[in-house]
Design a protein around this motif. Sequence first.
Motif, PDB file in Angstrom:
ATOM      1  N   ASN A 162       1.104  -1.355   0.000  1.00 33.34           N
ATOM      2  CA  ASN A 162       0.134  -0.531   0.348  1.00 33.34           C
ATOM      3  C   ASN A 162       0.721   0.861  -0.213  1.00 33.34           C
ATOM      4  O   ASN A 162       0.375   2.304  -0.064  1.00 33.34           O
ATOM      5  CB  ASN A 162      -0.536   0.452   1.249  1.00 33.34           C
ATOM      6  CG  ASN A 162      -2.248  -0.919   0.933  1.00 33.34           C
ATOM      7  OD1 ASN A 162      -2.677  -1.062  -0.183  1.00 33.34           O
ATOM      8  ND2 ASN A 162      -2.721  -1.893   2.022  1.00 33.34           N
ATOM      9  N   TYR A 163       2.035   1.182   0.175  1.00 35.51           N
ATOM     10  CA  TYR A 163       2.888   2.148   0.030  1.00 35.51           C
ATOM     11  C   TYR A 163       3.076   3.110  -1.008  1.00 35.51           C
ATOM     12  O   TYR A 163       2.758   2.627  -1.944  1.00 35.51           O
ATOM     13  CB  TYR A 163       4.707   2.222   1.067  1.00 35.51           C
ATOM     14  CG  TYR A 163       4.013   1.698   1.954  1.00 35.51           C
ATOM     15  CD1 TYR A 163       4.066   2.687   3.070  1.00 35.51           C
ATOM     16  CD2 TYR A 163       4.228   0.329   2.726  1.00 35.51           C
ATOM     17  CE1 TYR A 163       3.993   2.093   4.895  1.00 35.51           C
ATOM     18  CE2 TYR A 163       3.895  -0.248   3.904  1.00 35.51           C
ATOM     19  CZ  TYR A 163       3.763   1.180   4.622  1.00 35.51           C
ATOM     20  OH  TYR A 163       3.509   0.101   6.068  1.00 35.51           O
ATOM     21  N   THR A 164       2.912   4.691  -1.766  1.00 30.27           N
ATOM     22  CA  THR A 164       3.405   4.703  -2.594  1.00 30.27           C
ATOM     23  C   THR A 164       4.456   5.779  -2.823  1.00 30.27           C
ATOM     24  O   THR A 164       4.725   6.008  -4.205  1.00 30.27           O
ATOM     25  CB  THR A 164       2.080   6.362  -2.197  1.00 30.27           C
ATOM     26  OG1 THR A 164       2.757   6.891  -1.636  1.00 30.27           O
ATOM     27  CG2 THR A 164       0.865   6.171  -2.571  1.00 30.27           C
ATOM     28  N   HIS A 165       5.419   5.899  -1.544  1.00 35.95           N
ATOM     29  CA  HIS A 165       7.090   5.945  -2.014  1.00 35.95           C
ATOM     30  C   HIS A 165       7.484   4.496  -1.013  1.00 35.95           C
ATOM     31  O   HIS A 165       7.420   4.770  -0.046  1.00 35.95           O
ATOM     32  CB  HIS A 165       6.555   7.633  -1.536  1.00 35.95           C
ATOM     33  CG  HIS A 165       6.181   8.770  -2.115  1.00 35.95           C
ATOM     34  ND1 HIS A 165       4.760   8.634  -2.124  1.00 35.95           N
ATOM     35  CD2 HIS A 165       6.788   9.523  -3.105  1.00 35.95           C
ATOM     36  CE1 HIS A 165       3.955   9.420  -3.331  1.00 35.95           C
ATOM     37  NE2 HIS A 165       4.979   9.988  -3.613  1.00 35.95           N
ATOM     38  N   TRP A 186       2.388   1.701  -8.712  1.00 36.83           N
ATOM     39  CA  TRP A 186       1.779   2.702  -8.216  1.00 36.83           C
ATOM     40  C   TRP A 186       2.705   2.847  -7.795  1.00 36.83           C
ATOM     41  O   TRP A 186       2.664   4.054  -6.784  1.00 36.83           O
ATOM     42  CB  TRP A 186       0.362   1.876  -7.613  1.00 36.83           C
ATOM     43  CG  TRP A 186       0.475   1.183  -6.974  1.00 36.83           C
ATOM     44  CD1 TRP A 186       1.331   0.962  -5.309  1.00 36.83           C
ATOM     45  CD2 TRP A 186       1.257  -0.215  -6.617  1.00 36.83           C
ATOM     46  NE1 TRP A 186       0.926   0.354  -4.396  1.00 36.83           N
ATOM     47  CE2 TRP A 186       1.295  -0.757  -5.771  1.00 36.83           C
ATOM     48  CE3 TRP A 186       0.918  -1.684  -7.726  1.00 36.83           C
ATOM     49  CZ2 TRP A 186       1.180  -1.904  -5.417  1.00 36.83           C
ATOM     50  CZ3 TRP A 186       0.969  -2.677  -7.639  1.00 36.83           C
ATOM     51  CH2 TRP A 186       0.788  -3.130  -6.193  1.00 36.83           C
ATOM     52  N   GLN A 187       4.237   2.444  -7.308  1.00 37.89           N
ATOM     53  CA  GLN A 187       4.629   2.549  -6.306  1.00 37.89           C
ATOM     54  C   GLN A 187       5.885   3.681  -6.673  1.00 37.89           C
ATOM     55  O   GLN A 187       6.462   3.470  -7.909  1.00 37.89           O
ATOM     56  CB  GLN A 187       5.227   1.580  -5.629  1.00 37.89           C
ATOM     57  CG  GLN A 187       4.411   0.873  -4.608  1.00 37.89           C
ATOM     58  CD  GLN A 187       4.905  -0.331  -3.930  1.00 37.89           C
ATOM     59  OE1 GLN A 187       5.363  -0.707  -4.338  1.00 37.89           O
ATOM     60  NE2 GLN A 187       4.471  -0.545  -2.567  1.00 37.89           N
ATOM     61  N   ASN A 188       6.640   4.013  -5.748  1.00 40.30           N
ATOM     62  CA  ASN A 188       7.667   5.599  -6.368  1.00 40.30           C
ATOM     63  C   ASN A 188       8.814   5.213  -5.635  1.00 40.30           C
ATOM     64  O   ASN A 188       8.657   5.617  -4.196  1.00 40.30           O
ATOM     65  CB  ASN A 188       7.288   7.241  -6.333  1.00 40.30           C
ATOM     66  CG  ASN A 188       6.525   7.877  -7.353  1.00 40.30           C
ATOM     67  OD1 ASN A 188       6.627   7.920  -8.826  1.00 40.30           O
ATOM     68  ND2 ASN A 188       5.123   7.819  -6.602  1.00 40.30           N
ATOM     69  N   ALA A 275      -0.196  10.766   0.499  1.00 39.67           N
ATOM     70  CA  ALA A 275       1.275  10.406   0.835  1.00 39.67           C
ATOM     71  C   ALA A 275       0.857   9.108   1.187  1.00 39.67           C
ATOM     72  O   ALA A 275       0.903   8.814   2.879  1.00 39.67           O
ATOM     73  CB  ALA A 275       2.864  10.699  -0.095  1.00 39.67           C
ATOM     74  N   LYS A 276       1.883   7.695   1.755  1.00 40.02           N
ATOM     75  CA  LYS A 276       2.194   6.319   2.268  1.00 40.02           C
ATOM     76  C   LYS A 276       3.737   6.300   2.094  1.00 40.02           C
ATOM     77  O   LYS A 276       3.912   5.502   1.210  1.00 40.02           O
ATOM     78  CB  LYS A 276       0.780   5.430   2.372  1.00 40.02           C
ATOM     79  CG  LYS A 276      -0.360   5.463   2.753  1.00 40.02           C
ATOM     80  CD  LYS A 276      -0.883   5.143   2.724  1.00 40.02           C
ATOM     81  CE  LYS A 276      -0.816   3.282   3.322  1.00 40.02           C
ATOM     82  NZ  LYS A 276      -0.632   3.534   5.710  1.00 40.02           N
TER      83      LYS A 276
END
Length: 301
Positions: A162-165, A186-188, A275-276
Amino acid sequence: MNPFFNPICTIESLPTEIAFGISVHVLRLDSLHPVVSGNKWFKLHHYLTEAIAAQKTILTFGGAFSNHIVATASAASNAGLKSIGVIRGEASLTPSPTLIQAKEYGMELFYTSREAYKTKQVPAKVYERYTPEELYVIPEGGYGTNGMEGAKDILLQNDTYNYTHILSAVGTGTTLAGLIAAAGSWQNVIGISVLKNNFSLQQEIDDLLPSDKKGRFILLHDYHVGGYAKRSAELIRFMNDFYSETGIPTDFVYTGKLFFAAVDLLRKNYFEKDAKVLIVHTGGLQGNRSLPKGTLIFGAE
Ligand SMILES: *Cc1c(COP(=O)(O)O)cnc(C)c1O
């Protein structure tokens, strides 16, 4: 210790006042194992499997305070394999605690001049005792496809969907390559380079990645604090404050710069409000053993 224990790490949230109201979690690879700390265990996994299958002596390269050297020594010893460390610089009458510990794990040390070290050749002295066929060479820092493949498990074996970064400290880039390879679209993935102006890193990371992942990451070059293993009073103060506030120990070579960068980015609103963020604490506090006593309010171990 079973060299292939299944490493599930704890994930902790950062207090909101430190995280400037953003959701930030820390993946504590530092809590994995006291010596084969953090990312080194993951990077070594596949190299070790190959060396065990071939029953060879492991040889690798590093400096006097190298997390990689002591991690390799410990992992080889656990796997019942002999190990050799090719160490940058001349032997000292007072070897570093890191090298003393590596020796305790049975690692045989060969010192080489800084000039000769640059080529990463196996010194001729080693071949007086071993044939090339007896040796299994792991590149400095575990850089290579095996290292990258092992580092993928950092994300895959933990709940990180679920983390975005995802942020990590970068030396050779092997760990970051594993994170990039394992991350979803979807992850940076953001790497904090701890070397000064190491712009060849971009290519070195791409070289480890499958074609659909090449270039899909961000490297930040502004947080090296003067260069590899360089430090400032501000960095040390930050590390002590961060420990007081979170109980999380960091080292001045890698994770101190990582968390310093992360907090700076949070302060500058680098991340969107929803952001997560996941910060990968890559472990390895060996560097702190080179600091004068009393510099840090927490121990190196
Ligand atoms: C070795 C190390 C790194 C760098 O890992 P690379 O895969 O070489 O980029 C980062 N953090 C810590 C704590 C390390 O010991």
